[in-house]
Scaffold this motif. Structure first.
Motif, PDB file in Angstrom:
ATOM      1  N   GLN A 156       0.819  -1.212   0.000  1.00 54.61           N
ATOM      2  CA  GLN A 156       0.000   0.000   0.000  1.00 54.61           C
ATOM      3  C   GLN A 156       0.855   1.265   0.000  1.00 54.61           C
ATOM      4  O   GLN A 156       0.381   2.332  -0.407  1.00 54.61           O
ATOM      5  CB  GLN A 156      -0.926  -0.003   1.215  1.00 54.61           C
ATOM      6  N   ARG A 157       2.104   1.139   0.421  1.00 55.72           N
ATOM      7  CA  ARG A 157       3.004   2.300   0.477  1.00 55.72           C
ATOM      8  C   ARG A 157       4.029   2.292  -0.650  1.00 55.72           C
ATOM      9  O   ARG A 157       4.919   3.132  -0.681  1.00 55.72           O
ATOM     10  CB  ARG A 157       3.760   2.322   1.810  1.00 55.72           C
ATOM     11  N   ILE A 158       3.902   1.362  -1.570  1.00 54.31           N
ATOM     12  CA  ILE A 158       4.992   1.124  -2.514  1.00 54.31           C
ATOM     13  C   ILE A 158       5.186   2.266  -3.506  1.00 54.31           C
ATOM     14  O   ILE A 158       6.274   2.442  -4.070  1.00 54.31           O
ATOM     15  CB  ILE A 158       4.765  -0.218  -3.254  1.00 54.31           C
ATOM     16  N   GLY A 159       4.167   3.070  -3.707  1.00 56.02           N
ATOM     17  CA  GLY A 159       4.289   4.180  -4.646  1.00 56.02           C
ATOM     18  C   GLY A 159       5.346   5.196  -4.260  1.00 56.02           C
ATOM     19  O   GLY A 159       5.903   5.892  -5.129  1.00 56.02           O
ATOM     20  N   ARG A 160       5.682   5.258  -2.990  1.00 52.17           N
ATOM     21  CA  ARG A 160       6.666   6.257  -2.536  1.00 52.17           C
ATOM     22  C   ARG A 160       8.053   6.001  -3.098  1.00 52.17           C
ATOM     23  O   ARG A 160       8.880   6.915  -3.166  1.00 52.17           O
ATOM     24  CB  ARG A 160       6.722   6.290  -1.007  1.00 52.17           C
ATOM     25  N   PHE A 161       8.335   4.762  -3.520  1.00 49.85           N
ATOM     26  CA  PHE A 161       9.668   4.455  -4.028  1.00 49.85           C
ATOM     27  C   PHE A 161       9.926   5.073  -5.404  1.00 49.85           C
ATOM     28  O   PHE A 161      11.061   5.069  -5.879  1.00 49.85           O
ATOM     29  CB  PHE A 161       9.885   2.944  -4.075  1.00 49.85           C
ATOM     30  N   ALA A 162       8.889   5.603  -6.019  1.00 53.87           N
ATOM     31  CA  ALA A 162       9.073   6.329  -7.275  1.00 53.87           C
ATOM     32  C   ALA A 162       9.413   7.794  -7.037  1.00 53.87           C
ATOM     33  O   ALA A 162       9.748   8.520  -7.981  1.00 53.87           O
ATOM     34  CB  ALA A 162       7.802   6.227  -8.124  1.00 53.87           C
ATOM     35  N   GLU A 163       9.383   8.212  -5.787  1.00 57.41           N
ATOM     36  CA  GLU A 163       9.635   9.614  -5.449  1.00 57.41           C
ATOM     37  C   GLU A 163      11.132   9.864  -5.295  1.00 57.41           C
ATOM     38  O   GLU A 163      11.644  10.181  -4.221  1.00 57.41           O
ATOM     39  CB  GLU A 163       8.879   9.973  -4.172  1.00 57.41           C
ATOM     40  N   THR A 164      11.852   9.688  -6.366  1.00 55.79           N
ATOM     41  CA  THR A 164      13.295   9.887  -6.367  1.00 55.79           C
ATOM     42  C   THR A 164      13.760  10.149  -7.784  1.00 55.79           C
ATOM     43  O   THR A 164      12.991  10.010  -8.736  1.00 55.79           O
ATOM     44  CB  THR A 164      14.020   8.643  -5.792  1.00 55.79           C
ATOM     45  N   ASN A 165      15.003  10.553  -7.931  1.00 50.97           N
ATOM     46  CA  ASN A 165      15.611  10.711  -9.247  1.00 50.97           C
ATOM     47  C   ASN A 165      17.123  10.801  -9.062  1.00 50.97           C
ATOM     48  O   ASN A 165      17.634  10.989  -7.952  1.00 50.97           O
ATOM     49  CB  ASN A 165      15.068  11.939  -9.991  1.00 50.97           C
ATOM     50  N   ILE A 166      17.840  10.667 -10.151  1.00 50.31           N
ATOM     51  CA  ILE A 166      19.305  10.619 -10.079  1.00 50.31           C
ATOM     52  C   ILE A 166      19.885  11.929  -9.564  1.00 50.31           C
ATOM     53  O   ILE A 166      20.809  11.938  -8.739  1.00 50.31           O
ATOM     54  CB  ILE A 166      19.883  10.268 -11.460  1.00 50.31           C
ATOM     55  N   ASP A 167      19.367  13.050 -10.035  1.00 47.28           N
ATOM     56  CA  ASP A 167      19.900  14.348  -9.609  1.00 47.28           C
ATOM     57  C   ASP A 167      19.755  14.527  -8.096  1.00 47.28           C
ATOM     58  O   ASP A 167      20.657  15.056  -7.429  1.00 47.28           O
ATOM     59  CB  ASP A 167      19.199  15.484 -10.341  1.00 47.28           C
ATOM     60  N   LEU A 168      18.612  14.116  -7.556  1.00 47.98           N
ATOM     61  CA  LEU A 168      18.387  14.221  -6.115  1.00 47.98           C
ATOM     62  C   LEU A 168      19.429  13.415  -5.358  1.00 47.98           C
ATOM     63  O   LEU A 168      20.025  13.893  -4.376  1.00 47.98           O
ATOM     64  CB  LEU A 168      16.990  13.710  -5.767  1.00 47.98           C
ATOM     65  N   VAL A 169      19.667  12.183  -5.791  1.00 47.46           N
ATOM     66  CA  VAL A 169      20.625  11.309  -5.116  1.00 47.46           C
ATOM     67  C   VAL A 169      22.034  11.888  -5.195  1.00 47.46           C
ATOM     68  O   VAL A 169      22.743  11.986  -4.188  1.00 47.46           O
ATOM     69  CB  VAL A 169      20.581   9.889  -5.719  1.00 47.46           C
ATOM     70  N   LEU A 170      22.454  12.302  -6.372  1.00 46.46           N
ATOM     71  CA  LEU A 170      23.825  12.809  -6.529  1.00 46.46           C
ATOM     72  C   LEU A 170      24.049  14.118  -5.784  1.00 46.46           C
ATOM     73  O   LEU A 170      25.173  14.419  -5.378  1.00 46.46           O
ATOM     74  CB  LEU A 170      24.145  12.984  -8.014  1.00 46.46           C
ATOM     75  N   SER A 171      22.982  14.882  -5.581  1.00 51.04           N
ATOM     76  CA  SER A 171      23.124  16.149  -4.858  1.00 51.04           C
ATOM     77  C   SER A 171      23.515  15.939  -3.402  1.00 51.04           C
ATOM     78  O   SER A 171      24.000  16.856  -2.744  1.00 51.04           O
ATOM     79  CB  SER A 171      21.816  16.943  -4.922  1.00 51.04           C
ATOM     80  N   LYS A 172      23.303  14.732  -2.894  1.00 52.61           N
ATOM     81  CA  LYS A 172      23.627  14.434  -1.499  1.00 52.61           C
ATOM     82  C   LYS A 172      25.044  13.902  -1.318  1.00 52.61           C
ATOM     83  O   LYS A 172      25.499  13.720  -0.189  1.00 52.61           O
ATOM     84  CB  LYS A 172      22.631  13.403  -0.947  1.00 52.61           C
ATOM     85  N   MET A 173      25.726  13.642  -2.404  1.00 56.20           N
ATOM     86  CA  MET A 173      27.021  12.982  -2.318  1.00 56.20           C
ATOM     87  C   MET A 173      28.162  13.970  -2.067  1.00 56.20           C
ATOM     88  O   MET A 173      28.246  15.008  -2.716  1.00 56.20           O
ATOM     89  CB  MET A 173      27.309  12.204  -3.601  1.00 56.20           C
ATOM     90  N   GLN A 174      29.035  13.632  -1.153  1.00 57.99           N
ATOM     91  CA  GLN A 174      30.213  14.437  -0.890  1.00 57.99           C
ATOM     92  C   GLN A 174      31.195  14.350  -2.050  1.00 57.99           C
ATOM     93  O   GLN A 174      31.869  15.323  -2.387  1.00 57.99           O
ATOM     94  CB  GLN A 174      30.884  13.961   0.392  1.00 57.99           C
ATOM     95  N   SER A 175      31.300  13.164  -2.664  1.00 59.09           N
ATOM     96  CA  SER A 175      32.211  12.946  -3.794  1.00 59.09           C
ATOM     97  C   SER A 175      31.421  12.351  -4.965  1.00 59.09           C
ATOM     98  O   SER A 175      31.564  11.161  -5.281  1.00 59.09           O
ATOM     99  CB  SER A 175      33.353  12.007  -3.385  1.00 59.09           C
ATOM    100  N   PRO A 176      30.598  13.159  -5.617  1.00 56.96           N
ATOM    101  CA  PRO A 176      29.751  12.626  -6.693  1.00 56.96           C
ATOM    102  C   PRO A 176      30.545  12.059  -7.866  1.00 56.96           C
ATOM    103  O   PRO A 176      30.039  11.183  -8.580  1.00 56.96           O
ATOM    104  CB  PRO A 176      28.903  13.836  -7.115  1.00 56.96           C
ATOM    105  N   ASP A 177      31.766  12.529  -8.061  1.00 57.44           N
ATOM    106  CA  ASP A 177      32.573  12.010  -9.168  1.00 57.44           C
ATOM    107  C   ASP A 177      32.943  10.539  -8.971  1.00 57.44           C
ATOM    108  O   ASP A 177      33.327   9.865  -9.930  1.00 57.44           O
ATOM    109  CB  ASP A 177      33.850  12.848  -9.329  1.00 57.44           C
TER     110      ASP A 177
END
Length: 249
Positions: free
Chosen positions: A134-155
């Motif tokens: 019932q909560r599985i739709g939340r896993f679509a609430e992401t994207n690559i840019d969001l994830v990489l923005s959190k990285m200290q060393s994205p390279d």
């Protein structure tokens, strides 16, 4: 700004002041208590997103075990790349990247949630509880840019978007640390079959949701893998998601 956020920011600011006055104590926020003397934290409070701090506190046990394992890998000079299968919004990947800034970090995810076929298979097998689905739709609430923005060393990050294990084709690496947070039986089994032969001796696997009642497919995949390949060296963790740590011989 709600009252909780105001108080949280105030506590973080006060702890920063304490650490500046006496760095020896290195106070940190932990789940279930305001502050504790439990070693070094990877988060410089006030300099990272509140979402990242909240994630660290929420899943403190897993995060702290990861810090200690990182020390073990460094002290024992264990080589290899890092990987995570099931990245979602990148909170745990952020910890991996901060602890291993010079190592390649492979990020495997659809970044669009689960497919209908995956959901149907897991439901028909009885591995996923309705409360989770019932909560599985939340896993679509992401994207690559969001994830990489959190990285200290994205390279250092290598994004593999799509369905695993197809996205792992032609990867010729040894891995010293892998986090498998795939939720479902089939992807978990595929990850075990792919990574374990490629693990460096002395490395570690993290199996998220191993003791999660809503997702019994993870434990079933581990048990079925052991039936074919022999018992793994397993240590259950007391974190929120019931993670299993596996050490490689």
């Amino acid at each position: 700004m709600d009252e909780y956020t105001k108080i949280f920011r105030s506590v973080c600011a006060d702890i920063n002041k304490l650490n500046q006055l006496n760095p020896f104590y290195n106070f940190k926020i932990t789940r279930g208590m305001c502050a504790d003397r439990l070693g070094n934290t990877i988060f410089p409070y006030g300099q990272v997103a509140e979402e990242q701090i909240a994630s660290y506190c929420y899943d403190y046990s897993r995060s702290r075990v990861l810090e200690l394992i990182a020390k073990e890998l460094e002290e024992n000079c264990i080589d290899g790349a890092i990987a995570e299968v099931g990245v979602y919004r990148g909170e745990f990947a952020c910890l991996l990247n901060r602890l291993f800034p010079s190592k390649k970090l492979y990020l495997f995810d659809t970044f669009e949630g689960f497919s209908e076929e995956q959901i149907s298979d897991e439901k028909d097998s009885g591995y996923a509880e309705d409360s989770f689905l019932q909560r599985i739709g939340r896993f679509a609430e992401t994207n690559i840019d969001l994830v990489l923005s959190k990285m200290q060393s994205p390279d250092s990050c290598i994004v593999k978007k799509g369905f695993f294990p197809q996205t792992a084709a032609n990867i010729d690496e040894k891995f010293c640390l892998v986090s498998i947070d795939a939720d479902f039986y089939r992807t978990t089994m595929d990850a075990l079959n792919f990574f374990i032969p490629r693990m460096t001796g002395g490395g570690y696997l993290f199996m998220h949701d191993y003791n999660e009642d809503e997702l019994s497919g993870v434990k079933a995949a581990v048990k079925d893998y052991e039936k074919t390949h022999g018992r793994l060296s397993k240590v259950p963790l007391s974190d929120f998601g019931g993670t299993l740590a596996v050490s490689m011989p």
